[in-house]
Design a protein around this motif. Sequence first.
Motif, PDB file in Angstrom:
ATOM      1  N   ARG A  44      -5.151   7.840  -8.280  1.00 52.60           N
ATOM      2  CA  ARG A  44      -4.323   6.847  -7.596  1.00 52.60           C
ATOM      3  C   ARG A  44      -3.089   6.536  -8.437  1.00 52.60           C
ATOM      4  O   ARG A  44      -3.181   6.344  -9.643  1.00 52.60           O
ATOM      5  N   MET A  89       0.081   3.536  -4.262  1.00 47.19           N
ATOM      6  CA  MET A  89      -0.791   4.348  -3.419  1.00 47.19           C
ATOM      7  C   MET A  89      -2.014   3.537  -3.008  1.00 47.19           C
ATOM      8  O   MET A  89      -2.702   2.953  -3.844  1.00 47.19           O
ATOM      9  N   THR A  90      -2.288   3.485  -1.718  1.00 51.13           N
ATOM     10  CA  THR A  90      -3.471   2.799  -1.222  1.00 51.13           C
ATOM     11  C   THR A  90      -4.660   3.749  -1.230  1.00 51.13           C
ATOM     12  O   THR A  90      -4.510   4.966  -1.373  1.00 51.13           O
ATOM     13  N   ASP A 112      -6.273   4.386   1.315  1.00 54.29           N
ATOM     14  CA  ASP A 112      -6.112   5.177   2.534  1.00 54.29           C
ATOM     15  C   ASP A 112      -5.287   6.427   2.241  1.00 54.29           C
ATOM     16  O   ASP A 112      -5.581   7.517   2.750  1.00 54.29           O
ATOM     17  N   ASP A 113      -4.257   6.268   1.404  1.00 54.83           N
ATOM     18  CA  ASP A 113      -3.475   7.432   0.987  1.00 54.83           C
ATOM     19  C   ASP A 113      -4.365   8.428   0.254  1.00 54.83           C
ATOM     20  O   ASP A 113      -4.273   9.647   0.464  1.00 54.83           O
ATOM     21  N   LYS A 171      -6.622  10.589   2.577  1.00 57.86           N
ATOM     22  CA  LYS A 171      -6.003  11.713   3.289  1.00 57.86           C
ATOM     23  C   LYS A 171      -6.020  12.992   2.441  1.00 57.86           C
ATOM     24  O   LYS A 171      -6.138  14.095   2.959  1.00 57.86           O
TER      25      LYS A 171
END
Length: 334
Positions: A82, A86-87, A89-90, A93
């Motif tokens: 991370r 950046m979440t 969720d990112d 993906k």
Amino acid sequence: MPKAVVLGAAGGIGQPLSLLLKANPLVTELGLYDIVNTPGVAADLSHINTQSKVNGFLPADDGLEKALTGADVVVIPAGVPRKPGMTRDDLFKINAGIVRDLATGIAKTSPKAFILVISNPVNSTVPIVAEVLKKHGVFDPKRLFGVTTLDVVRASTFVAEKLGDPSLAASVTVPVIGGHSGVTIVPLLSQSSHPLPDSFATSELEALTFRVQFGGDEVVKAKDGAGSATLSMAFAGAEFAAKILRAIKGESGITAPTYVNLTSDPSGAEALKKELGKEIDYFSSVVELGSNGVSKILPLGKVTDYERGLINAALPELASNIDKGVSFIAGPKL
């Protein structure tokens, strides 16, 4: 004696994790796999004078299959770290596809292995692994674990600091339940083995809880774009792997918080769901480990009104994370 495998062994977590596993006397063989640099990491580790034999593999020439052959414990830190802004969720993906492909390799080569998932977001990647194993007809919920140990390590460290004695960190025990991201992380500070003082203000409790929940952000910010929590995560992963290795060897009475599929212990799950007041498929709670993996899912015990509020806030987010992982595998064919 067990063979341990690290998938993602050349990364920021993978290298120190592999080092710690090489130093563990319960490991007799260590298989390392990554898309780059693994033979070099293996050569470096092989010079350390402990008993385990180390081999490193790359994707070419069926490297994943070779690394996994004969595996007893597979630890998965693979994926991208991370970065600031950046979440999770990112992260999902990118990391979901990586974990799916590694899980497929496990299903085909070492379906009886104990699988320890570190790759974030754990709340979603563990269901991804489970769904892949189900598609291959080899899913055993007792042998699949999401590693949430870093949350426990942080809670122990931060409580010891609040008590004014950092030397207590190794002995402080704080159950951390729920999941492994943000508000899904619920430290049960009222159950700390070393209680916080009665004078501890509500604002202090909230700040300490927030620090446990979002401790990873501290590291990302401090590294200023150069990485996330790698060394502490490697330590935590090795600590949990060591407990699994001890359980495999036959040691009894080993417990640890870990994120599991609740069908791993139906009776324990039924009691836990009554405590939660909600149906859910995955949850991190204190688990008793045995030679076959999950032996018992232990109850939450007495929680405060504040902790009950944290649990209630965690459950919808956790359910959404789980659904995201399951849905990811429901779409594409393997």
